[in-house]
Design a protein around this motif. Structure first.
Motif, short mmCIF file in Angstrom:
data_model
loop_
_atom_site.label_atom_id
_atom_site.label_comp_id
_atom_site.label_asym_id
_atom_site.label_seq_id
_atom_site.Cartn_x
_atom_site.Cartn_y
_atom_site.Cartn_z
N ASP A 260 0.72 -1.26 0.00
CA ASP A 260 0.11 -0.06 0.06
C ASP A 260 0.83 1.28 0.04
N SER A 261 2.13 1.40 0.77
CA SER A 261 2.83 2.54 0.61
C SER A 261 3.46 2.63 -0.55
N LEU A 262 3.76 1.38 -1.35
CA LEU A 262 4.43 1.86 -2.58
C LEU A 262 3.20 2.31 -3.47
N ARG A 263 1.80 1.86 -3.40
CA ARG A 263 0.88 2.51 -4.35
C ARG A 263 0.62 4.02 -4.02
N GLN A 264 0.92 4.64 -2.68
CA GLN A 264 0.92 5.95 -2.38
C GLN A 264 1.96 6.63 -3.07
N CYS A 265 3.12 5.97 -3.33
CA CYS A 265 4.41 6.59 -3.74
C CYS A 265 4.11 6.57 -5.34
N ILE A 266 3.76 5.76 -6.07
CA ILE A 266 3.64 5.73 -7.52
C ILE A 266 2.49 6.27 -8.10
N ASN A 267 1.18 6.35 -7.47
CA ASN A 267 0.25 6.53 -7.83
C ASN A 267 0.18 8.10 -8.46
N GLY A 268 -0.43 8.24 -9.81
CA GLY A 268 -0.26 9.51 -10.40
C GLY A 268 1.16 9.84 -11.03
N ARG A 269 2.21 9.09 -10.88
CA ARG A 269 3.46 9.24 -11.14
C ARG A 269 4.12 8.57 -12.49
N LEU A 270 3.21 7.69 -12.83
CA LEU A 270 3.67 6.78 -13.87
C LEU A 270 2.74 7.33 -15.22
N ASP A 271 3.34 7.45 -16.31
CA ASP A 271 2.82 7.79 -17.61
C ASP A 271 2.87 6.38 -18.39
N ARG A 272 1.84 5.70 -18.45
CA ARG A 272 1.88 4.33 -18.76
C ARG A 272 1.75 4.44 -20.63
N VAL A 273 1.30 5.68 -21.16
CA VAL A 273 1.28 5.85 -22.64
C VAL A 273 2.23 6.00 -23.19
N PRO A 394 3.96 7.30 8.20
CA PRO A 394 4.65 7.24 9.37
C PRO A 394 5.39 5.85 9.42
N GLU A 395 6.64 5.96 9.50
CA GLU A 395 7.48 4.74 9.69
C GLU A 395 7.84 4.85 11.29
N GLN A 396 7.58 3.88 12.18
CA GLN A 396 7.72 3.96 13.67
C GLN A 396 8.94 3.17 13.93
N ALA A 397 8.88 1.92 13.44
CA ALA A 397 10.14 1.21 13.83
C ALA A 397 11.56 1.72 13.54
N VAL A 398 12.54 1.68 14.36
CA VAL A 398 13.76 2.28 14.04
C VAL A 398 14.25 1.65 12.88
N ALA A 399 14.11 0.32 12.77
CA ALA A 399 14.68 -0.37 11.41
C ALA A 399 13.52 0.02 10.25
N SER A 400 14.43 0.76 9.25
CA SER A 400 13.47 1.34 8.21
C SER A 400 13.25 0.28 7.04
N THR A 401 11.88 -0.01 6.48
CA THR A 401 11.57 -1.17 5.70
C THR A 401 10.79 -0.51 4.35
N LYS A 402 9.64 0.07 4.73
CA LYS A 402 8.66 0.56 3.76
C LYS A 402 9.37 1.87 3.26
N ALA A 403 10.09 2.48 3.95
CA ALA A 403 10.68 3.71 3.38
C ALA A 403 11.72 3.36 2.45
N PHE A 404 12.55 2.31 2.61
CA PHE A 404 13.66 1.87 1.60
C PHE A 404 12.72 1.50 0.39
N SER A 405 11.99 0.85 0.31
CA SER A 405 10.98 0.60 -0.79
C SER A 405 10.58 1.48 -1.61
N ASN A 406 10.10 2.73 -0.92
CA ASN A 406 9.43 3.88 -1.59
C ASN A 406 10.51 4.82 -2.23
N MET A 407 11.57 4.92 -1.64
CA MET A 407 12.95 5.59 -1.92
C MET A 407 13.31 5.10 -3.07
N VAL A 408 13.44 3.67 -3.07
CA VAL A 408 14.06 3.09 -4.55
C VAL A 408 12.79 3.09 -5.77
#
Ligand code: M6R
Length: 606
Positions: A260-273, A394-408
């Motif tokens: 879901d957080s990846l969907r938030q990141c890519i939504n509206g940012r991909l021009d498929r055409v 919000p990413e609350q665990a000290v170990a970063s997980t979902k932020a890594f994927s969204n940065m990538v």
């Protein structure tokens, strides 16, 4: 690193402050404390987590004004007296402070000569004594603070309350502070998300700002005495705190939030055409993109690993020389900055001091820096003034997980955008864009069928050390896996590009040594296969992350399959088993998964 929370208004302050501390605890958790004004000051401090502080608080604790702090020790050990707040000599001023006072030793000696007795070993305590001294010289609280700040060298996010004055003062220089304006009440916090349950109306303080607060007024000025208008921002709902729900820990919850957080990141940012990316915040024309001489990406820890992946993608897709830099090294290595180049400052929190100073150094040398940041309105986002938000929530665990994927993901979109302005064809662009669109779904598919994670955990949890290997785009993924396992399970881990293994790390291998290989089905797979054999021949036990149905899939002792994925996008899949192995190994070893020892979520000291 530390967290500050403050309140003044009609309500009892204690429960509000404790709740604020609980929300800020991820910033630092070796000790905490609270000061309430109720005719006198009542101060309570305790080492350990906020629950430890709670356990010593009297049931009825009166006071409508108070400040609180959660600490990550810099000067002075983890003890009750070193916890904040710090009271002044005659008990008239109490302060909480984030940051480091670099000239505290000199100031402490001067104060001692004047007869001041110190109650802690902290650098921060000098502030309360100087502030009281300046107040006694007939200065108003704000003027006394100005005079105090002029004597300090270092960084501060500072909050003070006074026995004889009905104001709360805040100052910022390098450590974030946000003021929240409620209805007849005022809040202060190091973090916007700790404010969002109370108010959406906030003021982000800038470096050099001083705020004089009453229950219904926020007056802004600076160290020179100039006043200016209060600039109120309305927070987005995104920053409301996420609850644990069905999950036992935030780390696991955030691993599962990745689709879901990846969907938030890519939504509206991909021009498929057009097979292109659409990152609005970059504000770069195709002409500007086509002329880039090179790209530099800066970050620390997980953000640096995302930067490495971004650099590899930009270089291979867009054919622009691109290099990732560890931000903590950048500034001191006397970098040459090309004003025509593009720089990225990558940070989940947007508050990492090393990244912030690297970006300021680039700006000072005429360079332009774009932020790739999660926390809206954070220092890095504001200092850059342009860039993209990764929208992880919000990413609350000290170990970063979902932020890594969204940065990538954000950097992948950028790579496509630059590549399309240069030589990348529409067809190739479409292929990657379509692949990216599929990633959230593929992550769901993998999370529903994770493979033998617990077998891998059994192999690594008691190991002397674990070696992580990958080639090409999987080399930074190996580093990310090693960082994760090390920080949450305290197992010594090494990560190397697989080809480097034979140049040194191979000496570590003995019968049963665990080696985790990340081998998607890309152009370097066969070379990785050879490295697997070389490790096997020395008795190593191989945990292999591979693509489903691939011909390499039985080369490991433990084989973990991820869904088939576009070669350029594999890090967003291959990192998942590594996150899960780290999480479950930490649990098996009885570690505090969400609050690993000695760490803090945002590292605001250099
Ligand atoms: O907030 P940032 O992304 O700037 O933080 C950078 C590092 O401190 C951070 O990634 C750290 O390495 C994490 N604990 C890794 O899980």
């Amino acid at each position: 690193m530390c967290g500050i929370f403050g309140y003044m208004g009609p309500k009892q302050a204690a429960p509000i402050l404790v709740e604020g501390l609980r929300r800020l605890e991820y910033r630092g958790y070796d000790s905490s404390g609270i000061a309430l004004k109720n005719g006198d000051f009542s101060i309570y401090k305790k080492t350990g987590k906020v629950v430890e502080l709670q356990s010593i608080l009297p049931e009825k604790l009166h006071g409508n004004v108070g400040i609180a702090h959660t600490r990550w020790a810099t000067h002075g050990g983890v003890t009750d007296p070193n916890a904040h707040p710090h009271l002044s000599e005659n008990g008239k001023v109490v302060i909480v402070h984030n940051g480091i006072i670099e000239n505290s030793r000199t100031l402490r000696n001067l104060l001692k000569k004047k007869g001041v007795v110190f109650n802690s070993e902290t650098d921060s305590e000098v502030i309360s004594h100087i502030l009281e001294y300046e107040l006694n010289r007939d200065n108003s609280p704000t003027d006394a603070l100005r005079r105090t700040l002029s004597k300090l060298v270092g960084t501060w996010g500072l909050c003070a309350i006074f026995l004889d004055h009905d104001v709360m003062l805040c100052a910022r220089n390098g450590s974030p502070l946000i003021i929240g304006q409620g209805d007849g009440e005022t809040f202060v916090s190091s973090d916007p998300h700790a404010l969002s349950t109370h108010t959406q109306r906030v003021v982000f303080m800038d470096d050099g700002d001083i705020a004089t607060l009453t229950t219904d007024q926020i007056t802004m000025s600076n160290i020179h005495g100039d006043s200016f208008d209060t600039d109120i921002t309305v927070l987005e709902e995104e920053w409301e705190e996420a609850e644990l729900g069905e999950f036992e820990h935030y780390m696991l919850k955030e691993i599962y939030e990745q689709p879901d957080s990846l969907r938030q990141c890519i939504n509206g940012r991909l021009d498929r055409v057009r097979g292109n990316g659409r990152l609005g915040g970059l504000n770069l024309t195709p002409l500007e993109l086509s002329k880039l001489p090179h790209v530099r990406l800066l970050g620390c820890g997980t953000a640096y690993h995302a930067a490495e992946i971004g650099g590899l993608l930009i270089e291979s897709l867009a054919r622009v020389p691109s290099v990732a830099h560890i931000a903590s090294e950048f500034r001191t290595n006397e970098p040459v900055v090309n004003p025509n180049a593009l720089h990225f400052a990558i940070s989940q929190s947007g508050e990492t001091a090393d990244t912030l100073s690297a970006l300021k150094e680039i700006q000072l040398k005429g360079g332009s820096v774009h932020g790739v940041v999660n926390v809206v309105g954070s220092s890095i986002a504001r200092q850059c003034g342009k860039g993209v938000y990764i929208h992880s929530g919000p990413e609350q665990a000290v170990a970063s997980t979902k932020a890594f994927s969204n940065m990538v993901a954000a950097l992948t979109i950028f790579s496509i955008q630059v590549a399309r302005s240069r030589s990348l064809s529409k067809e190739k662009g479409k292929e990657i864009i379509n692949g990216l669109q599929q990633i959230p779904h593929l992550i769901e598919e993998y999370l529903a069928n994770q493979g033998p994670i617990m077998e891998a955990v059994d192999l690594v949890k008691d190991a002397k050390s674990v070696l992580f290997l990958g080639r090409g785009i999987s080399a930074p993924v190996a580093k990310e896996g090693a960082l994760k396992l090390m920080e949450v399970a305290y197992i010594p881990c090494l990560a190397y590009p697989a080809g480097e293994m034979k140049h040194g790390p191979i000496a570590l291998l003995e019968e049963g040594s665990p080696v985790i290989f990340i081998v998607p089905n890309d152009h370097v797979k066969e070379k990785s296969r050879s490295a697997i054999h070389e490790c096997r021949a020395r008795g190593a036990k191989i945990i292999l992350i591979h693509e489903q149905g691939d011909d390499i899939s039985d080369e490991g002792d433990i084989n973990i399959a991820i869904p088939k994925v576009n070669n350029y996008l594999s890090p967003m899949l291959t990192v998942l088993p590594l996150q899960l192995i780290s999480y479950h190994a930490a649990l098996a070893l009885g570690c505090d998964v969400d609050r690993p020892r000695n760490l803090a979520k945002s590292v605001t000291v250099e």
